[in-house]
Design an enzyme around this catalytic site. Structure first.
Site, PDB file in Angstrom:
ATOM      1  N   GLU A   1       0.810  -1.218   0.000  1.00 49.14           N
ATOM      2  CA  GLU A   1       0.000   0.000   0.000  1.00 49.14           C
ATOM      3  C   GLU A   1       0.847   1.274   0.000  1.00 49.14           C
ATOM      4  O   GLU A   1       0.314   2.365  -0.219  1.00 49.14           O
ATOM      5  CB  GLU A   1      -0.944  -0.002   1.202  1.00 49.14           C
ATOM      6  CG  GLU A   1      -2.057  -1.035   1.065  1.00 49.14           C
ATOM      7  CD  GLU A   1      -2.999  -1.060   2.250  1.00 49.14           C
ATOM      8  OE1 GLU A   1      -2.606  -0.583   3.339  1.00 49.14           O
ATOM      9  OE2 GLU A   1      -4.124  -1.560   2.091  1.00 49.14           O
TER      10      GLU A   1
ATOM     11  N   GLU B   1       6.791 -21.908   7.737  1.00 46.46           N
ATOM     12  CA  GLU B   1       7.240 -21.047   8.835  1.00 46.46           C
ATOM     13  C   GLU B   1       8.260 -21.723   9.743  1.00 46.46           C
ATOM     14  O   GLU B   1       8.871 -21.072  10.591  1.00 46.46           O
ATOM     15  CB  GLU B   1       6.043 -20.587   9.672  1.00 46.46           C
ATOM     16  CG  GLU B   1       5.389 -21.658  10.518  1.00 46.46           C
ATOM     17  CD  GLU B   1       4.352 -21.075  11.462  1.00 46.46           C
ATOM     18  OE1 GLU B   1       4.469 -21.336  12.674  1.00 46.46           O
ATOM     19  OE2 GLU B   1       3.438 -20.362  11.009  1.00 46.46           O
TER      20      GLU B   1
END
Length: 276
Positions: free
Chosen positions: A82, A113
Site C-alpha cells: 500500500e 514457517e
C-alpha cells in the site's frame, strides 16, 4: 526449564461459543476488540524508537523489509504493497516477504514457517544491507522463519525490530527494537488473526505512515505523491489542487494529468506564478 507459553495461546475468556446466538457472538468479539487500542498505546515509546531508526536509515537510501508467516506475513505484505499507491514511493522501498512466498498469501504452505534459514535466503535475493531495516512480524513471537531472519540480519549489522503480541518472546529477545503489544487470549483460543492481527495492523499503519510523513511524503494532511491509479484518486487529487491553488475544477484536473501528481503540480505552478 519449561518454555513460557505465548500469551496468544492462552485459553479464551469465553466457552461454549457454539451455543451463543449471533448477537452474543458479535458483542463478545467486539468487547475483546475494544482492548486493542489501549494495549497498542502502551507500546508507543517502543514504536517511536523503531520509526526513528527506520527514518534515519531511509534518509541514507535504505529500505524497510517486513518478514512474517501466515496472518502476520500477509499483514506485512499488505502494508508494503500500500505504500507505492499511497505515498508514491517505488515498490522496492518497502518490501514484504512471507514464508512460503506469494503462494502463501492465498493458501497455507505446509511447514514454511518452520524453516529458520529461509528468511535470510529470501532477504539475500534483495541484497539486504546495513542501510536497511528489518522488521519481523509474529503474533506468538516464536516463528522460526522470522526469528532466524532477525538473528542473521542482526549479525550482519542490520537494524532489526519486531511486532509481536506476546511478552518476553524469543523474537522480542532477538530484535534490537522490539514492539510487544500483549493482546491476551483470543476469542477463539489461539486464533491470532483476530485481536493479535488487528493490533499488528494498527502498529504497521503507524510505522509506515509516520515514516512516510517524516520523509516528506505528505503535505499538510494530504497524500500529495499518491499514484493516480483510478478515477477516485484523480478526483481526490483534483480537489486538493482546487483547494490549494484556488483554481476551477477543469484547470485543476488538466494540471494534475499534465504533471502526474499533486506535488508536481504545486511545484510547477508556483514556479510559473513566480515568473510574473
Amino acid at each position: 526449564m519449561e518454555c513460557k507459553k505465548p500469551d496468544t495461546e492462552k485459553q479464551s475468556n469465553y466457552n461454549d461459543l457454539e451455543k451463543m446466538n449471533t448477537s452474543e457472538l458479535l458483542l463478545s468479539i467486539n468487547k475483546e476488540d475494544q482492548t486493542i487500542a489501549e494495549n497498542v498505546q502502551k507500546q508507543l515509546p517502543a514504536i517511536e524508537k523503531l520509526v526513528t531508526v527506520i527514518v534515519e536509515n531511509m534518509q541514507k537510501g535504505g529500505r524497510l523489509f517486513y518478514i512474517g508467516a501466515g496472518t502476520s506475513g500477509r499483514l506485512g505484505v499488505l502494508d508494503a504493497s500500500e505504500c507505492p499507491p499511497t505515498f508514491g514511493v517505488s515498490p522496492d522501498v518497502v518490501i514484504g516477504l512471507i514464508a512460503g512466498g506469494d503462494t502463501a498469501l492465498r493458501n497455507a504452505v505446509e511447514n514454511a514457517e518452520d524453516n529458520s534459514k529461509q528468511a535470510w535466503k529470501d532477504l539475500q535475493e534483495f541484497n539486504i544491507s546495513d542501510n536497511d531495516t528489518l522488521v519481523g512480524i509474529a503474533a506468538s513471537g516464536t516463528t522460526p522463519y522470522v526469528i532466524g531472519g532477525i538473528k542473521e540480519a542482526r549479525k550482519q549489522g542490520i537494524s532489526t525490530g519486531c511486532v509481536t503480541c506476546s511478552s518476553g518472546s524469543p523474537l522480542g529477545e532477538a530484535s534490537e527494537f522490539p514492539i510487544e503489544v500483549v493482546t491476551g487470549p483470543e476469542f477463539v483460543t489461539g486464533s491470532t488473526r483476530m485481536k493479535a492481527g488487528t493490533a499488528q495492523k494498527m502498529v504497521l499503519n503507524m510505522i509506515s505512515t509516520s515514516t512516510m510523513i517524516k520523509l516528506g511524503k505528505v503535505k499538510g494532511n494530504r497524500m500529495v505523491d499518491m499514484q493516480l491509479s483510478n478515477k477516485k484518486l484523480i478526483e481526490r487529487g483534483t480537489e486538493m489542487i482546487m483547494e490549494e491553488l484556488k483554481v476551477p475544477q477543469s484547470e485543476a484536473k488538466q494540471l494534475l494529468l499534465k504533471y502526474g501528481s499533486v506535488r508536481n503540480v504545486l511545484l510547477n505552478y508556483n514556479k510559473k506564478v513566480n515568473k510574473y
